[in-house]
Design an enzyme around this catalytic site. Structure first.
Site, PDB file in Angstrom:
ATOM      1  CE  LYS A  67      -4.229  -1.802   2.420  1.00 16.16           C
ATOM      2  NZ  LYS A  67      -5.033  -1.469   3.546  1.00 16.16           N
ATOM      3  CD  GLU A  74     -19.922  -6.427   6.702  1.00 20.22           C
ATOM      4  OE1 GLU A  74     -19.206  -5.303   6.335  1.00 20.22           O
ATOM      5  OE2 GLU A  74     -19.969  -7.535   5.918  1.00 20.22           O
ATOM      6  NE  ARG A 122     -20.760  -6.870   3.111  1.00 10.50           N
ATOM      7  CZ  ARG A 122     -20.288  -7.192   1.864  1.00 10.50           C
ATOM      8  NH1 ARG A 122     -20.473  -6.375   0.847  1.00 10.50           N
ATOM      9  NH2 ARG A 122     -19.491  -8.182   1.682  1.00 10.50           N
TER      10      ARG A 122
END
Length: 641
Positions: free
Chosen positions: A286, A372, A400
């Site tokens: 990243k 979730e 979700r």
């Protein structure tokens, strides 16, 4: 604007067709220029940053090797797709990212033919890709389908459901695992790249298939031992591939995602394969190529405008705390008094304020990853054993886990405490992240206590209220951003369940707010006062149980009753109207109206512009009052400034 003399090769690329005309030895320079352009653009617009920098070489290689858009390229989540947008005909608009009328911060089908599937929530790319691959096969097509998924997104169950299905079907699908954090398998040097290239090549795959056919004619014991030896050797040499192989994928990797000499031949091999699904494990960093982002990838995951030379982000200072921090700090204070309180988040600790709780109570904090559904049922299990779980999830992501909220929590009356962050509009993140529906999708469930904080002080009290609720689930919703700067209580005081409050007393118009639009209601009341319209402003606090006594009082004592909420149709206003209907109050006694978000997916824009468009600012509220009052008062609207 960019100094285009710094990007001579990129300047010649309008579409990937132009990229594919270049020599292989030019691609390193293209990638470097692409990174420069992305850094410059995001420094002007703000947006997601670190992940995009990490896939510059991968993006370049994918568009060079594959025939996009004929070959379908799906970016999971999409916040790493800025380099993809630059290479696919959108460079001239890249400085409109996340602005009104500009490019979306995510991948969007309506934006470009190079975006075959819209993404804003994670872990959907493999399922969508498999659907496209099957559609291709049914239509007797020959194109490739490539899904790029990150190590965070692949933690979700949906990704494994899709891989299990794809492996069982032996579908020709290519999954690129962009590993920029968990490092499933560390070795990414020259030997690893050589082996990956070897194992992805047609010769090795043909030999492996021949070995399987020969094995069918050998004694079973010998064949089994040979197969186990081959699997062991590949697992040992190639690191973390065994799991994916068990799911039916041909694992290749790990490979250095910043080394084009390694990437290109491997991608060419999997492109040309005519067999079942591949998973190519690519290791990236990243923030690659920009020192401040490499040094602090967490702070550069998403950025506001920044100075390219120093990396300093130009954040405006506010005297008011953010709602997420108020929640986190309030939870810490409650947990200091109650060792049964635990905090749960689904890969968003800093986004929800759970990171503040974790610093004080690390053993009572659980980040379950992008899962979730699991987060909700995990919380239900804790609640069943007498603990007090606070499940902090964005409104748009809690969708979700809806079946788990219904079946595992509400149906069993388990006291799971939902902290619903990003409730309402979210500005530049747009429709994929807007928390528009939780009032409606939770309000229809029995056994729920549903609250909305009108300011940061109310949020402190509502967290204390949730701690005190031990016989059923509860939810408190609060928006993105800073509070109003009101005086804060030292500790929270539990509210009386199902009771709202009068903020300002009048006698002609009643404004009943649910949530942080209360401030705009007060502004609207001030404007109405200048026209001689005495206005009551009330804070409902609770959607469920509804304060029926307050609703009926407002309806009886005022000519007009307006409900205001930052949510879709079917939420708080619908509950109020049902209450009025049940009590015979809609038969001419009061002119009642509900103000909700428009029945559409609202695109990205500044928060103030979105509220104005939705009619949920003071001006819109005043307009609605006069609509309810009727024609005899319409002329008075023109008196307003």
């Amino acid at each position: 604007m960019t100094d285009f003399s710094k990007t001579p090769l990129l300047d010649t690329i309008r579409t990937p067709d132009d990229l594919r005309k270049m020599r292989v030895d030019q691609l390193r320079q293209v990638a470097d220029e692409l990174r420069t352009e992305m850094i410059d653009a995001v420094s002007v617009t703000g947006g997601h940053f670190g992940a995009g920098l990490g896939v510059v070489e991968l993006t370049t290689a994918l568009h060079y090797v594959f025939d996009t858009p004929r070959d379908r390229l799906i970016w999971d989540v999409g916040h790493q797709a800025y380099p993809h947008k630059i290479l696919t005909g959108r460079r001239d608009r890249i400085r409109t990212l996340r602005m009104a009328g500009g490019l979306s911060g995510f991948v969007k089908r309506a934006e470009s033919e190079y975006d075959p599937f819209g993404t804003g929530h994670s872990s959907t790319s493999i399922s969508a890709g498999l659907g496209m691959a099957v559609a291709r096969d049914l239509a007797k097509g020959k194109n490739n389908v490539i899904a790029v998924i990150g190590d965070g997104s692949i933690s979700a169950g949906m990704a494994y459901e899709a891989m299990n299905n794809a492996g069982a079907m032996n579908s020709r699908l290519i999954v690129i695992l962009n590993d920029n954090n968990m490092s499933i398998a560390p070795p990414v040097g020259a030997m690893s790249a050589y082996l990956s290239r070897l194992y992805s090549g047609k010769t090795y795959r043909s030999l492996r298939e021949a070995g399987k056919q020969i094995g069918k004619h050998l004694p079973k014991l010998i064949a089994d031992r040979a197969a186990r030896a081959e699997e062991y050797s590949r697992g040992f040499m190639m690191g973390g591939g065994t799991l994916f192989e068990e799911l039916g994928f041909y694992y290749v990797g790990p490979v250095d995602g910043h080394n084009l000499d390694h990437l290109l031949p491997i991608l060419e091999n999997v492109r040309d394969a005519d067999t079942g699904p591949f998973l190519v494990h690519v290791v990236t960093q990243k923030g690659k190529g920009y020192a401040p982002a490499e040094a602090a990838s967490d702070r550069y995951h998403a950025v506001v405008k920044f100075d390219v030379a120093t990396g300093t982000q130009a954040k405006a200072k506010s005297n008011a705390p953010s709602y997420q921090n108020v929640f986190g700090q309030s939870l810490v204070k409650e947990a200091e008094k109650d060792d049964k309180i635990v905090g749960i988040t689904a890969a968003m600790p800093s986004g929800t304020g759970i990171d503040l709780f974790e610093k004080v109570f690390p053993k009572r904090t659980f980040d379950v990853g992008i899962a979730e559904q699991h987060a909700v049922t995990f919380a239900a299990g804790l609640a069943a054993e007498g603990f007090k779980p606070f499940c902090a999830i964005y409104s748009t992501f809690l969708q979700r886990g809806y079946d788990q909220v219904v079946h595992d929590v509400a149906l069993q009356s388990l006291p799971v405490r939902f902290a619903i962050d990003r409730a309402g509009l979210v500005g530049a993140d747009g429709a994929t992240h807007a928390g528009a529906f939780d009032n409606a999708y939770l309000g229809c469930l029995p056994n729920m206590v549903i609250m909305a904080a009108s300011d940061e002080a109310e949020l402190v009290n509502m967290v204390a209220t949730q701690v005190a609720i031990n016989d059923r689930p509860s939810a408190v919703r609060y928006p993105r951003g800073e509070g109003r700067g009101v005086e804060m209580p030292e500790v929270g005081t539990p509210l009386e369940i199902g009771k709202g409050r009068i903020v300002r007393q009048g006698n002609k118009v009643a404004l009943l707010s649910f949530g942080t639009r209360l401030a705009e209601c007060e502004k609207a009341a001030d404007e109405l006062a200048t026209l001689g319209l005495s206005t009551t402003v009330a804070d409902a606090r609770f959607l469920k149980p509804l304060d029926v006594e307050l609703v009926l009082k407002l309806a009886r004592e005022h000519e007009v009753l307006i409900t205001i909420e930052e949510g879709s149709i079917g939420g708080f206003g619908s509950h109020v109207m049902q209450c009025l209907s049940d009590n015979g109050m809609l038969d001419g006694e009061v002119r009642a109206r509900s103000m909700v978000l428009p029945d559409e997916f609202m695109d990205h824009d500044s928060p103030n512009a979105l509220y104005a468009r939705a009619g949920l600012d003071a001006k819109g509220i005043v307009k609605k009052v006069f609509e309810a009052l009727g024609k005899e008062h319409q002329g008075e609207v023109g008196k307003l400034a």
